[in-house]
Design a protein around this motif. Sequence first.
Motif, mmCIF file in Angstrom:
data_model
loop_
_atom_site.group_PDB
_atom_site.id
_atom_site.type_symbol
_atom_site.label_atom_id
_atom_site.label_comp_id
_atom_site.label_asym_id
_atom_site.label_seq_id
_atom_site.Cartn_x
_atom_site.Cartn_y
_atom_site.Cartn_z
ATOM 1 N N ARG A 122 8.017 5.607 -9.390
ATOM 2 C CA ARG A 122 8.016 5.322 -7.964
ATOM 3 C C ARG A 122 9.129 4.362 -7.557
ATOM 4 O O ARG A 122 9.719 4.506 -6.486
ATOM 5 C CB ARG A 122 6.641 4.771 -7.567
ATOM 6 C CG ARG A 122 5.603 5.896 -7.490
ATOM 7 C CD ARG A 122 4.230 5.477 -7.946
ATOM 8 N NE ARG A 122 3.289 6.597 -7.875
ATOM 9 C CZ ARG A 122 3.218 7.584 -8.782
ATOM 10 N NH1 ARG A 122 4.040 7.606 -9.813
ATOM 11 N NH2 ARG A 122 2.336 8.563 -8.645
ATOM 12 N N ARG A 171 13.730 -7.264 -4.502
ATOM 13 C CA ARG A 171 14.144 -6.118 -3.679
ATOM 14 C C ARG A 171 13.124 -5.767 -2.606
ATOM 15 O O ARG A 171 13.483 -5.269 -1.538
ATOM 16 C CB ARG A 171 14.395 -4.895 -4.559
ATOM 17 C CG ARG A 171 15.521 -5.070 -5.564
ATOM 18 C CD ARG A 171 15.734 -3.790 -6.347
ATOM 19 N NE ARG A 171 16.738 -3.969 -7.394
ATOM 20 C CZ ARG A 171 17.112 -2.998 -8.234
ATOM 21 N NH1 ARG A 171 16.571 -1.798 -8.134
ATOM 22 N NH2 ARG A 171 18.013 -3.237 -9.162
ATOM 23 N N HIS A 172 11.863 -5.991 -2.916
ATOM 24 C CA HIS A 172 10.803 -5.574 -2.000
ATOM 25 C C HIS A 172 10.058 -6.751 -1.380
ATOM 26 O O HIS A 172 9.103 -6.541 -0.637
ATOM 27 C CB HIS A 172 9.819 -4.659 -2.742
ATOM 28 C CG HIS A 172 10.461 -3.418 -3.297
ATOM 29 N ND1 HIS A 172 10.774 -2.327 -2.520
ATOM 30 C CD2 HIS A 172 10.883 -3.121 -4.559
ATOM 31 C CE1 HIS A 172 11.339 -1.396 -3.284
ATOM 32 N NE2 HIS A 172 11.412 -1.852 -4.518
ATOM 33 N N LYS A 190 4.499 9.182 -3.763
ATOM 34 C CA LYS A 190 5.874 8.697 -3.660
ATOM 35 C C LYS A 190 6.340 8.470 -2.218
ATOM 36 O O LYS A 190 6.999 7.471 -1.929
ATOM 37 C CB LYS A 190 6.818 9.633 -4.402
ATOM 38 C CG LYS A 190 6.628 9.598 -5.912
ATOM 39 C CD LYS A 190 7.568 10.557 -6.628
ATOM 40 C CE LYS A 190 7.322 10.536 -8.130
ATOM 41 N NZ LYS A 190 8.185 11.481 -8.860
ATOM 42 N N SER A 194 7.156 3.014 0.268
ATOM 43 C CA SER A 194 7.772 2.041 1.183
ATOM 44 C C SER A 194 6.724 1.349 2.036
ATOM 45 O O SER A 194 6.783 0.135 2.260
ATOM 46 C CB SER A 194 8.811 2.734 2.076
ATOM 47 O OG SER A 194 9.889 3.215 1.308
ATOM 48 N N ALA A 195 5.749 2.105 2.517
ATOM 49 C CA ALA A 195 4.690 1.515 3.340
ATOM 50 C C ALA A 195 3.847 0.547 2.517
ATOM 51 O O ALA A 195 3.460 -0.522 3.007
ATOM 52 C CB ALA A 195 3.814 2.618 3.923
ATOM 53 N N MET A 197 4.870 -1.172 -0.095
ATOM 54 C CA MET A 197 5.682 -2.358 -0.343
ATOM 55 C C MET A 197 5.714 -3.248 0.899
ATOM 56 O O MET A 197 5.675 -4.472 0.799
ATOM 57 C CB MET A 197 7.111 -1.958 -0.743
ATOM 58 C CG MET A 197 7.228 -1.277 -2.089
ATOM 59 S SD MET A 197 6.707 -2.328 -3.464
ATOM 60 C CE MET A 197 5.011 -1.786 -3.658
ATOM 61 N N ALA A 198 5.804 -2.632 2.076
ATOM 62 C CA ALA A 198 5.818 -3.406 3.311
ATOM 63 C C ALA A 198 4.501 -4.153 3.494
ATOM 64 O O ALA A 198 4.482 -5.309 3.944
ATOM 65 C CB ALA A 198 6.063 -2.468 4.496
#
Length: 203
Positions: A122, A171-172, A190, A194-195, A197-198
């Motif tokens: 991922r 990075r996140h 996958k 991003s969601a 991590m946010a």
Amino acid sequence: MSCIAVIDFETTGLSPAMGDRATEVAIVLVENGCVVDRFQSLMNAGIHIPAFITSLTGISNAMVAAAPDADTVMLAASRFVGNTPMVAHNASFDRRFWQAELTRAHLQASQPFACTMLVSRRLYPQASSHKLGVLVDYHHLPRAGRAHRALADAEMAASLLGQIQHDLRTRHRVGKPDHALLMSLQRCAKPAVSALMAKYASV
């Protein structure tokens, strides 16, 4: 950050359901990104090691004949881990043997497992492969010794875990890349990474 136990087994084959047994186990305890303790032992499960497995791992029948019996090793391993959450590369493999060998020894196997291979798929979809050795080279991490020996592979998986946690922080912007996050990430589809991590970036 809480402690994580990184484990690796060497075995006579792919599945305890097929009668395969563990020949070696290694566990590396990691806390705050640093290795704080190690456990390693060959183990005698009373089963023949095929020649191709000896060629792959270097572990021979003579070596395990002189090793402690499997129940003794698994009792020591279980005490070493305690309730610490666990990580492995290709964790479904190691979890099966952890559970099977502990069950044979009449011990509990309740620790949750996170998988550095699934998490890497991922976070690093651009990697040419997600095998442990390939990812170690991809991140320019040190080789810990001969591949397919339990301690060397556990050490390399621990290094990969450290890289993953570093990248999650830098990075996140994840303040606490703990075992719970790894579990969530490996189950995450996958497109939803991003969601996720946010969500954790604000924690």
